[in-house]
Design a protein around this motif. Structure first.
Motif, short mmCIF file in Angstrom:
data_model
loop_
_atom_site.label_atom_id
_atom_site.label_comp_id
_atom_site.label_asym_id
_atom_site.label_seq_id
_atom_site.Cartn_x
_atom_site.Cartn_y
_atom_site.Cartn_z
N GLU A 43 -6.41 18.90 1.78
CA GLU A 43 -5.57 20.04 2.15
C GLU A 43 -4.75 20.57 0.96
O GLU A 43 -4.62 21.78 0.78
N THR A 49 -0.31 11.69 12.86
CA THR A 49 -0.33 10.26 13.16
C THR A 49 -0.90 9.48 11.98
O THR A 49 -1.14 8.30 12.10
N TRP A 50 -1.16 10.17 10.89
CA TRP A 50 -1.77 9.49 9.75
C TRP A 50 -1.15 9.93 8.43
O TRP A 50 -0.56 10.99 8.33
N ARG A 86 -7.55 7.96 4.79
CA ARG A 86 -6.45 8.00 5.76
C ARG A 86 -6.07 6.62 6.29
O ARG A 86 -6.91 5.74 6.39
N GLU A 120 -14.78 11.35 17.36
CA GLU A 120 -15.29 10.07 16.87
C GLU A 120 -15.43 10.21 15.36
O GLU A 120 -15.94 11.22 14.87
N VAL A 121 -14.95 9.21 14.64
CA VAL A 121 -14.94 9.31 13.18
C VAL A 121 -15.65 8.10 12.57
O VAL A 121 -15.42 6.97 13.00
N VAL A 122 -16.52 8.35 11.63
CA VAL A 122 -17.13 7.24 10.86
C VAL A 122 -16.81 7.52 9.40
O VAL A 122 -17.08 8.62 8.90
N VAL A 123 -16.21 6.54 8.72
CA VAL A 123 -15.82 6.79 7.33
C VAL A 123 -16.49 5.81 6.35
O VAL A 123 -16.64 4.64 6.64
N ILE A 124 -16.84 6.36 5.21
CA ILE A 124 -17.36 5.53 4.11
C ILE A 124 -16.35 5.62 2.98
O ILE A 124 -16.07 6.71 2.48
N PRO A 125 -15.76 4.48 2.56
CA PRO A 125 -14.75 4.53 1.49
C PRO A 125 -15.36 4.94 0.15
O PRO A 125 -16.56 4.73 -0.09
N ARG A 172 -12.51 13.55 2.16
CA ARG A 172 -11.07 13.77 2.31
C ARG A 172 -10.29 12.58 1.76
O ARG A 172 -10.86 11.48 1.61
N GLU A 224 -12.47 9.35 1.01
CA GLU A 224 -13.45 8.75 1.91
C GLU A 224 -14.34 9.85 2.45
O GLU A 224 -13.90 10.99 2.62
N LYS A 245 -15.14 3.64 -2.74
CA LYS A 245 -15.74 2.55 -3.54
C LYS A 245 -17.21 2.35 -3.17
O LYS A 245 -18.05 2.14 -4.04
N TYR A 304 -4.15 5.42 9.79
CA TYR A 304 -3.60 5.91 11.06
C TYR A 304 -2.49 5.00 11.58
O TYR A 304 -2.51 3.79 11.35
N ARG A 314 0.85 -1.19 0.00
CA ARG A 314 0.00 0.00 0.00
C ARG A 314 0.88 1.24 0.00
O ARG A 314 1.89 1.28 0.69
#
Lengths: 429, 354
Positions: A255, A130-131, A302, A152-157, A299, A139, A159, A304, A117
Motif C-alpha cells: 500500500e 486486525t493486522w 502480515r 481464504e488466504v494461502v501465503v508463501i513467505p 505484499r 509474502e 524466504k 494477524y 519481532r
C-alpha cells in the motif's frame, strides 16, 4: 576436561572476550556505512562468526567471532567463574547480586534477539485493521472468497520464494491452489507505467499487472531511507494445466509503495494519469483454479491479531509560525493517534491515545507512534490523514530494566557493606 | 561457607541449562513454510476525504470535453490498424525483411509545461539516464502538426535479451482539450526510413473542432430535495463536493456555495474551522476561541453549527450539520460584498432537508 574448565573459568578469557567485543562493536558500527544498518546488524551481531569485514569501503578478508559467539562465551565464562569461586558469604552478597544482574542482561539480550519481532501498522483515519506488516519481508498471498466478509488466504513467505528461485524447484503444497515456479526473483526492482503512448518494449508477460507496468531489476539498497521492493516472475500451473506467467510485485501489493508511486505520477503528470495508474496498479490479478477464483499479491508479510485497532483521530501538531513556503509542512511538535481497541474475545472496547514515549502495551505487543501523515497540508491536498505505529513483540522487554536494577542494587549493597565495615573499624580504633 | 565445585559437576550444570534453553531458542527460529488461514477481507482504504473541495475543484482538470475529429493523408506503405485501448488511431509500417514500426495517436490529459517530465518518462522506459529540465528542453524540436506547432523528440532503446534496439520519434501538441501524442516507434532502420514520411503525416493532420458545448453543466444537486434559493445557479461540483452553486454577483464581487457530505466529521469542528480560516488568511484558534466563534444552528440538532468569518474583503460562512450518521459541510465563500447579502438565504438553505 580440567583444561577446558580452566579456560572457561579464567579471567584471561573474560578480558579477551571483552576486547573482541569492543573490536566487533567498532567494526560492526563502521560497516553500517557500507553495508546498511540491517545487514550489518545481522552479519556482525546476529551471527556466530563473521567472515570478511567491510572497513571504509574496503573489503578486509579477516575472520571475527560474531555477536552470538562472544555473548554465549561471556555467559559461560561468567557462570563458570562464579560457580568455581562461589563462596556463600553475606559480605559478598552484593557481588553475587551484580553477577546475577549481568547474567540476566546477557540471557535477556539473547532472548530478545531470538524472540522479538517488529512490524508496522499503517492505517487511515476511520480505518480498522486486525493486522500489522513487516517493513522488510514480503509474502506471496493467494486469496479467494470464503463467503461473507471472509477470505481464504494461502501465503508463501519471501524466504521460500527466494529458495525456490535459486534451486529452480516448483513450490507445491496441498494448501496451494496452484504449483508455483519462481522464474525470477528480484530483491529490488523499479516499475514504470506502460502509458499507451509510450509502451514500447513487449511486456514481461501478457497476464495481469505486466500489461500495464514494466518492471526492471535494480541494485539492492542498503540505505535506511529506502527499501528493497521485490518483484517476482511466476509460472503458475493448476492440475488442469498451465496458467501462464504472472508478475507479482511489491510495487502493487505494498500500500505504501502504491501511494508513493501514485503521488509521483500526480506531481509529474497530473491527477488524471495518476488515477489511471492507481486503478491499474491495484487491479486484482485473478485466475481460476479448483473451481474457485483466486487473486495473487506480493505484499508485506502480515501478522494477524485477534483484535482490531481503529484510527479515530491522528493529530499532527506543528510549532506555531513554522508553516512557511520553505517548510510547508511546518516543524513537527507532536504526533499522536487516538485509537479504539475492539477485542471480541474479551469484549473490550475502549479508546487509547498513543504518542511519543507513551506507547500502548496490549496483549504482549507494544504499539509505538512511528510516522504520521496528518498535517494540515495533507488535508488540504484532499488526502485522508494516516498514522503508522511500530508494533513490537518482545517477551524479554523487562530483562534490561531488571538486569540493570539488580546490577545497581548489587553494587550499592557491596559498597555499603564495605563502607559500614570501614566506619565500624574506624570507630573501634 | 565455601562450596567446592568439580568440573564434572559444572559440565552437568551447563548440560541441564542447555536442555532448558535449547527448545526456547529453537522455538524462536521461524522456518519458512506455506500457511493458510481465514481472515476478514481487506476493507478498502478510506477515500481521500477533505471537507473542503473548493481547492481540489480548482486543481482538478475540467470535466471531459468532446474531442475534435482528426483526419490525415496516409503515407505510402502505412496501414490503418484502428484505435487502441487509449489511442484514437494506429498504423503499422512494414519495412525491409519484415521489420516493423507503428504509429499511434493518443490524447492524454493536458501536460503542457511538463515536457521535461514527459521526455524523462520516455527515457526511463528506454533505459536512458534522466535529464535536467534544461537538458530535456534541448531535446525538443519544433514540428508542424496540422497547422499548429508541436514539439518533437527522439529516444533510442538498447536491445536487451530478445528485445531488439528500437527508436521512438514522438511529437506532442498541447491543446485546450488534451495533449496529443503522435508516436512513431519500432525497428531502428524502419523508423529512420519513415521519419520524413512521419513529419509529412504530421503536417497533413486536419483537426475539426468539436461543436461548442451548449448544454448547461449537469445539476449535481438534482438528486437532493433541498430548496435552492432563487438566483443561485447550480454548477458542476468539484472533487469531494456533492453540490456547488454560484450566487448572484454584486458588481465585481462574486461568491460560491459548496456542499460536501462525508461519513465522518473529518477532523472535527476545530480542524474544519481552522482550515476555513486559512482560506481567508486567518490564523489558528484554540478550542476556547472556537466556542466564541461558533453559533448553534438548530436547537433540535446540538451538533449543527454556523461560523461567519471575514478578513481582507473576503467572507466565509460555513456550517457543519450532522444528519443521519453523515456530516454535511456547507460553505459560502467569496467577496464580502457578494457573501453578506446571501447570508440569510444560505442559512435557510443549510436548514432545509437535503
Amino acid at each position: 576436561m580440567n583444561r577446558l574448565w580452566k579456560i572457561f573459568t579464567s579471567l584471561r578469557l573474560t578480558v579477551v572476550l571483552l576486547g573482541l567485543g569492543i573490536v566487533l562493536v567498532w567494526v560492526g558500527t563502521v560497516a553500517q556505512a557500507d553495508e546498511g544498518l540491517y545487514q550489518a546488524q545481522s552479519r556482525y551481531f546476529k551471527h556466530w562468526y563473521v567472515w570478511g569485514l567491510t572497513l571504509f569501503g574496503h573489503k578486509v578478508p579477516l575472520p571475527l567471532p560474531g555477536g552470538y559467539t562472544i555473548g554465549v562465551l561471556l555467559l559461560v565464562n561468567l557462570v563458570s567463574a562464579h560457580i568455581k569461586r562461589f563462596q556463600w558469604s553475606a559480605k559478598k552478597f552484593g557481588i553475587h547480586l551484580t553477577h546475577a544482574g549481568v547474567i540476566l542482561l546477557l540471557v535477556g539480550q539473547l532472548f530478545t534477539d531470538v524472540f522479538s519481532r517488529e512490524t508496522q501498522l499503517r492505517f487511515f483515519e476511520g480505518q480498522s485493521k486486525t493486522w500489522s506488516e513487516s517493513a522488510t519481508d514480503y509474502e506471496l498471498a493467494f486469496t479467494t472468497d470464503a463467503g461473507g466478509d471472509a477470505e481464504e488466504v494461502v501465503v508463501i513467505p519471501q524466504k521460500l520464494l527466494m529458495q525456490a528461485a535459486e534451486k529452480g524447484v516448483e513450490l507445491k503444497d496441498a494448501k496451494l491452489p496452484v504449483g508455483v515456479r519462481v522464474k525470477s526473483w528480484w530483491k529490488n526492482s523499479r516499475s514504470a507505467f506502460r502509458a499507451p503512448m509510450q509502451a514500447n518494449q513487449p511486456p514481461l508477460t501478457t497476464n495481469g499487472l505486466a500489461r500495464h507496468f514494466d518492471f526492471r531489476q535494480t541494485g539492492e539498497t542498503k540505505s535506511m531511507d529506502s527499501k528493497n521492493i521485490p518483484t517476482a516472475l511466476l509460472e503458475l500451473a493448476s492440475p488442469a494445466g498451465p496458467l501462464g506467467t504472472w508478475i507479482a510485485s511489491g510495487w502493487a501489493g505494498d500500500e505504501v509503495m502504491v501511494d508513493w508511486t501514485v503521488e509521483g505520477y500526480e506531481e509529474e503528470m497530473g491527477p488524471q494519469l495518476a488515477k489511471a495508474v492507481r486503478a491499474r496498479l491495484t487491479e486484482p490479478q485473478g485466475f481460476e483454479a479448483g473451481g474457485k477464483r483466486w487473486a495473487l499479491t506480493l505484499r508485506p508479510a502480515r501478522t494477524y491479531n485477534p483484535y482490531s485497532l481503529t484510527l479515530l483521530k491522528p493529530t499532527h501538531s506543528v510549532y506555531v509560525g513554522t508553516v512557511t513556503s520553505a517548510t510547508p509542512e511546518g516543524i513537527p511538535k507532536d504526533f499522536r493517534s487516538r485509537v479504539r481497541i475492539e477485542n471480541p474475545q474479551t469484549r473490550e472496547n475502549r479508546e487509547v491515545e498513543i504518542y511519543m514515549n507513551s506507547p500502548l502495551r496490549y496483549a504482549g505487543l507494544t504499539f509505538f507512534q512511528l510516522q504520521m501523515d496528518a498535517s494540515e497540508r495533507t488535508r488540504q491536498r484532499g488526502r485522508t490523514p494516516s498514522s503508522t505505529l511500530q508494533v513490537v513483540r518482545n517477551p524479554a522487554w523487562l530483562t534490561p530494566y531488571a538486569g540493570c536494577g539488580i546490577v545497581g542494587a548489587g553494587l550499592v549493597i557491596q559498597f555499603m557493606i564495605h563502607l559500614v565495615g570501614f566506619v565500624s573499624r574506624r570507630k573501634t580504633k | 561457607m565455601t562450596a567446592e565445585v568439580s568440573p564434572a559437576r559444572c559440565a552437568n550444570f551447563f548440560r541441564r541449562a542447555g536442555v532448558l534453553l535449547l527448545p526456547l531458542l529453537l522455538a524462536g527460529c521461524d522456518e519458512p513454510k506455506i500457511t493458510s488461514y481465514r481472515a476478514p477481507k481487506d476493507a478498502p482504504a478510506p477515500v481521500a476525504a477533505s471537507a473542503d473541495g473548493a481547492r481540489d475543484a480548482e486543481a482538478m482538470p475540467a470535466p471531459p470535453r468532446a474531442r475534435p475529429q482528426l483526419s490525415w493523408t496516409l503515407p505510402a506503405g502505412w496501414k490503418e490498424a484502428g484505435p487502441g485501448r487509449m489511442s484514437i488511431a494506429s498504423f503499422t509500417i512494414t519495412g525491409e525483411g519484415g521489420k516493423q514500426a507503428q504509429v499511434t495517436i493518443t490524447p492524454l490529459p493536458p501536460l503542457g509545461g511538463r515536457e521535461a517530465a514527459v521526455v524523462n518518462m520516455w527515457r526511463e522506459q528506454a533505459g536512458q539516464p534522466e535529464l535536467s529540465e534544461e537538458e530535456a528542453a534541448k531535446q525538443l524540436q519544433p514540428v508542424e502538426v496540422g497547422g499548429e506547432t508541436g514539439k518533437l523528440f527522439e529516444v533510442s532503446t538498447k536491445g536487451e535479451g530478445t528485445n531488439a534496439p528500437m527508436r521512438i520519434v514522438t511529437a506532442m501538441v498541447h491543446r485546450a482539450d488534451a495533449s496529443w501524442f503522435y508516436k512513431l516507434s519500432g525497428d531502428v532502420a524502419v523508423v529512420e526510413a519513415q521519419r520524413p514520411a512521419f513529419v509529412e503525416f504530421l503536417k497533413s493532420i486536419r483537426i475539426k473542432e468539436a461543436p461548442a458545448e451548449t448544454a448547461e453543466a449537469p445539476a449535481a444537486s438534482s438528486s437532493f430535495k433541498w430548496k435552492v434559493p432563487d438566483g443561485w445557479q447550480s454548477v458542476t461540483p468539484g472533487q469531494m463536493q456533492d453540490a456547488k452553486f454560484s450566487v448572484p454577483a454584486n458588481g465585481a464581487a462574486k461568491a460560491d456555495v459548496t456542499v460536501s457530505i462525508f461519513p465522518s466529521d473529518t477532523g472535527g469542528t476545530l480542524g474544519n474551522v481552522t482550515r476555513w480560516r486559512r482560506q481567508i488568511g486567518l490564523g489558528e484558534i484554540s478550542e476556547a476561541d472556537l466556542a466564541k466563534l461558533v453559533t448553534p444552528l438548530d436547537p433540535a440538532n446540538s451538533g449543527a453549527m454556523l461560523v461567519d468569518m471575514t478578513n481582507g474583503g473576503k467572507q466565509l460562512i460555513g456550517a457543519i450539520v450532522p444528519r443521519g450518521g453523515r456530516w454535511f459541510f456547507y460553505k459560502l465563500l467569496g467577496d464580502e460584498a457578494a457573501v453578506a447579502p446571501q447570508k440569510e438565504m444560505f442559512v435557510a438553505f443549510v436548514k432545509s432537508e437535503p
